[in-house]
Design an enzyme around this catalytic site. Structure first.
Site, mmCIF file in Angstrom:
data_model
loop_
_atom_site.group_PDB
_atom_site.id
_atom_site.type_symbol
_atom_site.label_atom_id
_atom_site.label_comp_id
_atom_site.label_asym_id
_atom_site.label_seq_id
_atom_site.Cartn_x
_atom_site.Cartn_y
_atom_site.Cartn_z
ATOM 1 N N ASP A 188 70.791 -18.133 -4.506
ATOM 2 C CA ASP A 188 72.192 -18.470 -4.271
ATOM 3 C C ASP A 188 72.690 -19.763 -4.889
ATOM 4 O OD1 ASP A 188 70.516 -19.860 -2.563
ATOM 5 O OD2 ASP A 188 72.164 -20.268 -1.166
ATOM 6 N N ASP A 190 59.467 -25.317 1.956
ATOM 7 C CA ASP A 190 59.879 -26.390 1.056
ATOM 8 C C ASP A 190 59.578 -27.762 1.655
ATOM 9 O OD1 ASP A 190 61.715 -26.019 3.021
ATOM 10 O OD2 ASP A 190 63.483 -26.034 1.735
ATOM 11 N N ARG A 240 63.212 -26.189 11.266
ATOM 12 C CA ARG A 240 62.869 -27.241 10.298
ATOM 13 C C ARG A 240 62.344 -28.492 11.019
ATOM 14 N NH1 ARG A 240 64.016 -27.236 5.007
ATOM 15 N NH2 ARG A 240 65.209 -25.515 4.116
#
Length: 759
Positions: A557, A644, A715
């Site tokens: 995206d 990530d 996260r």
């Protein structure tokens, strides 16, 4: 008859006269000198003569000839042979390489027997092995075996001494005479001789031992490890004390020592003589005999004064403010102060003759320590004064590197031991001595990836290598319908138009098959489709399709232009060891929650560059997949949006550097629901029965009760679990953003290389 007697008498008399005149003088000289030699032997002064050594040492300081703790060479040899019956063992003769061929280097730890206690330190060692990527619960797969019996303390006077070890290990069906076994030991022998005796037959097992004597050490088979205390951290560990621009090479004190002085027994000779180099100015040598139960019974005339001086100085302060630290032998060859000096950046001056230094097979101690001789103690001050300040600083920097790379935690000590043994199995594919002694260290350089320095991102500057001039665009595509979305099509077109793009690799992360080749857009570079396994960790798998050093990691995206890609790649080529990208995040410590927080707000500080649009070296794919234990990859696969963060944590732990943000034409907006586009079993969804963690209080109010809130919460949970796993927070803050030259300057656009970035 009388005439005959007369001649006989005259002949006898003449013979005596001849003997007297020609031989008497020689007999006299022989008797004289023999008497003088005997007298010289009788009158030769003993080495403890007070008149000869008065200005250097007192007789009571020196070991007596009749000291029972001093074994003869024959007695020491006999004691050594009683322990090391396999003294001729080498990897080629006492190790079964065939066990390592099928499953590689796997380590099996014996299950702990009920009712068999183990020390806290040995528990840490076993835990380090079980947490490593080499551990296997199946003994049939194992290349190396570790006993569950605590063998660290083999002093039979110790409360942690385990008895009847011989009987126990002979009952193990996997023992096989010790073949392919590794035995850990910190303390061997006992009072008064402290030999290397372990109290049981090790057979053909390898020893990972502290205070190793060079005479009993079997090169290429045993491993010398440092002596560390039970308080040594399991993982992470404290940082070294030398920080950039914080400590000058020259400190208040040149040379210091503060520790126990043994009045009798082995190890007392060196420590008793240390007071001779003390000058009270830049050389401080403090000892105390106030230790042990019977110290007053054996104390000498110096004890009272030494004890008073000893209390005047703080040990930690001396470590902080000294350039060199004396590390003499104790009762055994090793000492706790060796690691203490390394951490404090106080260059160790080793006075322990015959000590096989820790990991000397891999570490070049000549770059981090001064190896002295116990017999030449008085020459040490002048020797260290002659070391140039530039070399002193190099020594200090190397102590910090070695401490952080190999000694700051039990995990690192154990993993270094295993890696040294693993290198012996394939000498042609082992780490060079340079790799062990240069940043980032041998543990973080995988020889299975390459043995050529130019293939790693850490050595370009030192050896004049350059990373490849092209990059691979690695796009993770997720589509529920099995068709291509418009953002992915535009992204492929923008990236393929870059002059630096060599190929495009698309990771298809859904169960439905990817579109047919005719559905993909035409591009000037090769386009390859690889099928993922439905796991988030797939995006960092070392696929063979990736051929370039640089990897541009992309989600489906982000809206990037060709100019943005070109500029970011040019920046990465100057910093190939870091992550260089566009969208950034940051972490912070939340004192109210007592945990790490995660924020996506745009601030002046950053510590994370999201891999949705970032450049990094392909070697980090191998580190992510092969270096990190399986437990961390399972954590990533169970928590959405964690992969990530783990990659950023890994790169920061390796380089000790922050990522780099580059100019961005449009603000990147993280798609909260992208990970949920795949159906059942898709990447990013927690496994069945696992409840997603609740959002912490620090989550933004506008995200609560939404998919974004759940993603944000995951996260934060990921960040805290990673900090716990590593033992510290590796992420590094930065306030740096790199822009093109003349970026937004009031000059003609014709003078700007990337004018489209300002639109």
């Amino acid at each position: 008859m009388q005439t005959r007697k007369k001649y006989i008498f005259l002949t006898f008399l003449a013979s005596w006269l001849l003997l007297f005149f020609f031989g008497g003088d020689q007999l006299h000289r022989f008797a004289f000198f023999s008497g003088r030699k005997a007298e010289a032997r009788r009158n030769w002064p003993r080495w403890t003569d007070r008149t000869l050594l008065k200005s250097f040492a007192d007789p009571e300081e020196l070991q007596r000839d009749e000291d029972p703790s001093l074994l003869s060479p024959r007695e020491r040899r006999a004691a050594w042979l009683s322990v090391y019956r396999g003294s001729r063992c080498r990897m080629e003769t006492c190790f079964d390489f065939s066990r390592c061929e099928r499953h590689g280097f796997k380590v099996f730890t014996y299950p702990q027997e009920r009712g068999q206690p183990i020390s806290e330190t040995y528990g840490k060692i076993l835990s380090s092995i079980e947490r490593s990527r080499y551990h296997t619960p199946n003994p049939e797969e194992a290349c190396l075996f570790i006993l569950s019996i605590d063998t660290l303390d083999r002093d039979h006077l110790s409360g942690q001494y385990v008895r009847n070890v011989d009987e126990k290990i002979r009952g193990f069906p996997l023992w096989n005479g010790g073949r392919n076994h590794l035995i850990f030991n910190l303390y061997s022998g006992t009072w008064p001789s402290y030999t290397g005796e372990l109290g049981f037959d090790i057979g053909q097992a390898m020893l990972a031992k502290a205070s190793f004597d060079t005479q009993s050490f079997r090169p290429g088979f045993d491993v010398s490890i440092p002596l560390f205390s039970k308080e040594h951290p399991q993982r992470g560990g404290d940082r070294g004390w030398l920080h950039q621009d914080s400590v000058p090479p020259k400190k208040k004190y040149l040379l210091v020592f503060k520790g126990k002085r043994y009045l009798t027994g082995i190890g007392s000779g060196t420590r008793n003589a240390l007071h001779h180099i003390h000058n009270g100015k830049d050389i401080v040598s403090l000892t105390t005999c106030k230790h042990g139960k019977d110290w007053e019974k054996h104390k000498d005339t110096r004890c009272d004064k030494d004890n008073v001086d000893y209390e005047r100085f703080d040990y930690q302060e001396l470590l902080h403010n000294s350039t060199f630290c004396i590390v003499p032998r104790g009762r055994r060859l090793g000492s706790f102060r060796f690691l203490e000096a390394l951490q404090a950046a106080c260059i160790p001056v080793l006075l322990s003759d015959g000590w096989e230094l820790p990991f000397a097979e891999a570490i070049d101690w000549g770059r981090a320590a001064v190896v002295g001789s116990e017999r030449l103690l008085l020459q040490i001050p002048s020797a260290v004064r002659c070391i140039h300040p530039e070399r002193v600083l190099a020594f200090q920097q190397q102590t910090q590197f070695l401490w952080d790379a190999y000694f700051s935690s039990v995990d690192k000590i154990v993993h270094t031991t295993l890696e040294i043994i693993k290198d012996r199995l394939s000498p042609h594919r082992s780490r060079s001595r340079f790799l062990w002694n240069a940043l980032p260290g041998g543990l973080l350089v995988l020889p299975d990836f390459s043995t050529h320095l130019g293939d790693f991102p850490f050595y370009y500057l030192q050896h004049g290598y350059s990373p490849s001039k092209k990059f691979t665009a690695f796009i993770r595509a997720v589509s529920q319908a099995g068709s291509l979305s418009q953002p992915i099509l535009r992204l492929i077109q923008a990236v393929s138009a870059s002059q630096y793009c060599a190929q495009i690799v698309v990771l298809w992360s859904c169960e439905k098959p990817p579109p047919l080749s005719g559905k993909w857009p035409q591009s000037a570079v090769p386009l390859t489709i690889v099928q993922g396994r439905g796991k988030l960790s797939d995006r960092f798998f070392p696929f063979e399709a990736i051929q370039t050093d640089a990897v541009l990691s992309l989600d489906g995206d982000p809206s990037l232009s060709t100019s943005e890609v070109d500029f970011a790649f040019s920046v990465w080529r100057s910093f190939p060891e870091r992550i260089v990208g566009f969208p950034t995040q940051s972490h912070f410590w939340d004192p109210e929650q007592g945990r790490w927080g995660y924020t996506s707000k745009w601030t002046n500080e950053l510590s994370i560059v999201l891999t949705a649009a970032a450049f990094y070296h392909r070697y980090y794919h191998s580190l992510f997949t092969e270096y990190l234990p399986a437990g961390l990859r399972e954590l990533v696969d169970g928590l959405a949006a964690c992969e990530d963060i783990l990659m950023n944590v890994l790169v920061a732990a390796v380089t000790k550097l922050p990522p780099i943000k580059v100019t961005q034409r449009k603000q990147h907006k993280e798609a909260a629901g992208q990970q949920a586009e795949c159906r059942d079993g898709a990447a990013g969804t927690p496994p069945p029965g696992q409840r997603s963690p609740s959002a912490p209080r620090s989550a933004p109010a506008q995200l609560k009760g939404t998919a974004g809130s759940r993603r944000f919460s995951q996260r934060q949970d990921c960040l805290n679990q990673l900090a716990d796993w590593f033992g510290y927070m590796p992420l590094v803050f930065s306030q740096l953003r790199l822009d093109p030259v003349l970026f937004k300057d009031q000059v003609s656009v014709l003078r700007k290389k990337y004018p489209s970035l300002e639109k």
